[in-house]
Design a protein around this motif. Structure first.
Motif, PDB file in Angstrom:
ATOM      1  N   LYS A  91       0.926  -1.039   0.014  1.00 49.72           N
ATOM      2  CA  LYS A  91       0.123  -0.088   0.058  1.00 49.72           C
ATOM      3  C   LYS A  91       0.772   1.355  -0.056  1.00 49.72           C
ATOM      4  O   LYS A  91       0.266   2.637  -0.505  1.00 49.72           O
ATOM      5  CB  LYS A  91      -0.983   0.116   1.108  1.00 49.72           C
ATOM      6  N   SER A  92       2.118   1.034   0.509  1.00 49.44           N
ATOM      7  CA  SER A  92       2.975   2.328   0.617  1.00 49.44           C
ATOM      8  C   SER A  92       3.616   2.739  -0.620  1.00 49.44           C
ATOM      9  O   SER A  92       4.138   1.936  -1.387  1.00 49.44           O
ATOM     10  CB  SER A  92       3.675   1.724   1.830  1.00 49.44           C
ATOM     11  N   SER A  93       3.805   3.994  -0.996  1.00 46.82           N
ATOM     12  CA  SER A  93       4.605   4.442  -2.130  1.00 46.82           C
ATOM     13  C   SER A  93       5.997   4.561  -1.529  1.00 46.82           C
ATOM     14  O   SER A  93       6.970   4.535  -2.676  1.00 46.82           O
ATOM     15  CB  SER A  93       3.956   5.745  -2.419  1.00 46.82           C
ATOM     16  N   ALA A  94       6.565   4.527  -0.429  1.00 43.81           N
ATOM     17  CA  ALA A  94       7.609   4.400   0.284  1.00 43.81           C
ATOM     18  C   ALA A  94       7.638   3.813   1.469  1.00 43.81           C
ATOM     19  O   ALA A  94       6.730   4.035   2.349  1.00 43.81           O
ATOM     20  CB  ALA A  94       8.307   5.817   0.144  1.00 43.81           C
ATOM     21  N   SER A 130       0.523   8.035   6.821  1.00 41.49           N
ATOM     22  CA  SER A 130       1.987   7.309   6.995  1.00 41.49           C
ATOM     23  C   SER A 130       2.014   6.713   8.490  1.00 41.49           C
ATOM     24  O   SER A 130       0.965   7.126   9.079  1.00 41.49           O
ATOM     25  CB  SER A 130       3.019   8.194   6.816  1.00 41.49           C
ATOM     26  N   GLU A 158       2.162   6.518   2.905  1.00 40.84           N
ATOM     27  CA  GLU A 158       1.161   6.374   1.941  1.00 40.84           C
ATOM     28  C   GLU A 158       0.927   7.827   1.490  1.00 40.84           C
ATOM     29  O   GLU A 158       0.186   8.155   0.695  1.00 40.84           O
ATOM     30  CB  GLU A 158      -0.023   5.766   2.642  1.00 40.84           C
ATOM     31  N   VAL A 201       5.490  11.618  -0.079  1.00 40.28           N
ATOM     32  CA  VAL A 201       6.766  11.058  -0.012  1.00 40.28           C
ATOM     33  C   VAL A 201       7.795  12.215   0.400  1.00 40.28           C
ATOM     34  O   VAL A 201       8.760  11.881   1.100  1.00 40.28           O
ATOM     35  CB  VAL A 201       7.307  10.138  -1.225  1.00 40.28           C
ATOM     36  N   GLU A 219       8.880   3.809  -4.545  1.00 43.42           N
ATOM     37  CA  GLU A 219       8.152   3.405  -5.911  1.00 43.42           C
ATOM     38  C   GLU A 219       8.569   2.305  -6.170  1.00 43.42           C
ATOM     39  O   GLU A 219       9.011   2.318  -7.645  1.00 43.42           O
ATOM     40  CB  GLU A 219       8.302   4.819  -6.732  1.00 43.42           C
ATOM     41  N   PRO A 250       6.238  10.513 -11.803  1.00 40.88           N
ATOM     42  CA  PRO A 250       6.441   9.927 -10.340  1.00 40.88           C
ATOM     43  C   PRO A 250       7.375  10.877  -9.718  1.00 40.88           C
ATOM     44  O   PRO A 250       8.253  11.300 -10.516  1.00 40.88           O
ATOM     45  CB  PRO A 250       6.780   8.518 -10.454  1.00 40.88           C
TER      46      PRO A 250
END
Length: 211
Positions: A19-22, A47, A83, A86, A111, A154
């Motif tokens: 689920k997290s972008s980082a 987050s 989330e 970032v 990412e 991105p």
């Protein structure tokens, strides 16, 4: 920990990675519960900051293709799962680490790409997305189609473009004055629910030392 409970923890961490972008891995040895709570709150909405078991986290990371994280999962480990924004979360971690040197950034994933501690810091230095993209749009002399595409880029790509523009600035300074060169310049829910993978930070030091 019973096998069924371990499986639940692995599933929880796996879901957070997905689920997290980082995800930024840190060592928190010596920090107090109050300090960790301050960091958790500074990360921004969407987050979280979780103390994790290294052995179970390795299995979760492997299941989502982050095998490169294995060398980082040693000692007391806590992960900032981001989330939200970032860049803003990276700034919060950088600023907290400056004020609290006991927090050590080990690296992470942004990412889907494994990043070093230096890259986490570089991400924190990126200007706000709106400001950066406005400068990029101006540098393209009104090429609106190209500018529109950048607004969908991105964050990692935006960071690379920012670095490229920064490197370009000295070269532009050497150009003849008459040249028509473009003048381009280079936070978790307040109290996130602890996942099964997390433990109270003051008890986690003892647990992590047995990993």
């Amino acid at each position: 920990m019973p096998t069924q409970a371990k499986a639940a923890v692995i599933d929880e961490i796996t879901e957070r990675f997905q689920k997290s972008s980082a995800a930024v891995l840190t060592e928190y040895r010596g920090l107090t519960v109050t300090q960790l709570t301050q960091l958790r709150r500074s990360l921004g909405a969407g987050s979280s900051y979780a103390v994790v078991k290294n052995t179970l986290t390795k299995r979760a990371a492997d299941s989502v293709g982050h095998t490169d994280l294995a060398p980082l999962l040693n000692g007391p480990t806590a992960i900032a799962f981001i989330e939200g924004d970032v860049v803003e979360a990276a700034k919060a971690i950088r600023d907290f680490a400056r004020a609290n040197p006991l927090l050590v950034v080990k690296g992470g994933v942004v990412e889907g790409r494994t990043v070093s501690p230096a890259e986490v810091t570089a991400l924190a230095d990126v200007e706000p997305r709106e400001v950066l993209l406005a400068k990029l749009a101006g540098a393209m002399k009104g090429n609106l189609t190209k500018a529109a595409g950048l607004f969908q880029a991105p964050l990692s790509q935006v960071a690379r473009l920012a670095a490229a523009l920064q490197e370009k600035k000295p070269a532009e300074g050497d150009a003849p004055a008459a040249a028509d060169a473009p003048a381009a310049d280079g936070t978790a829910a307040d109290t996130p629910t602890a996942a099964p993978a997390t433990e109270d930070a003051d008890a986690a030091d003892a647990a992590a030392s047995t990993d």
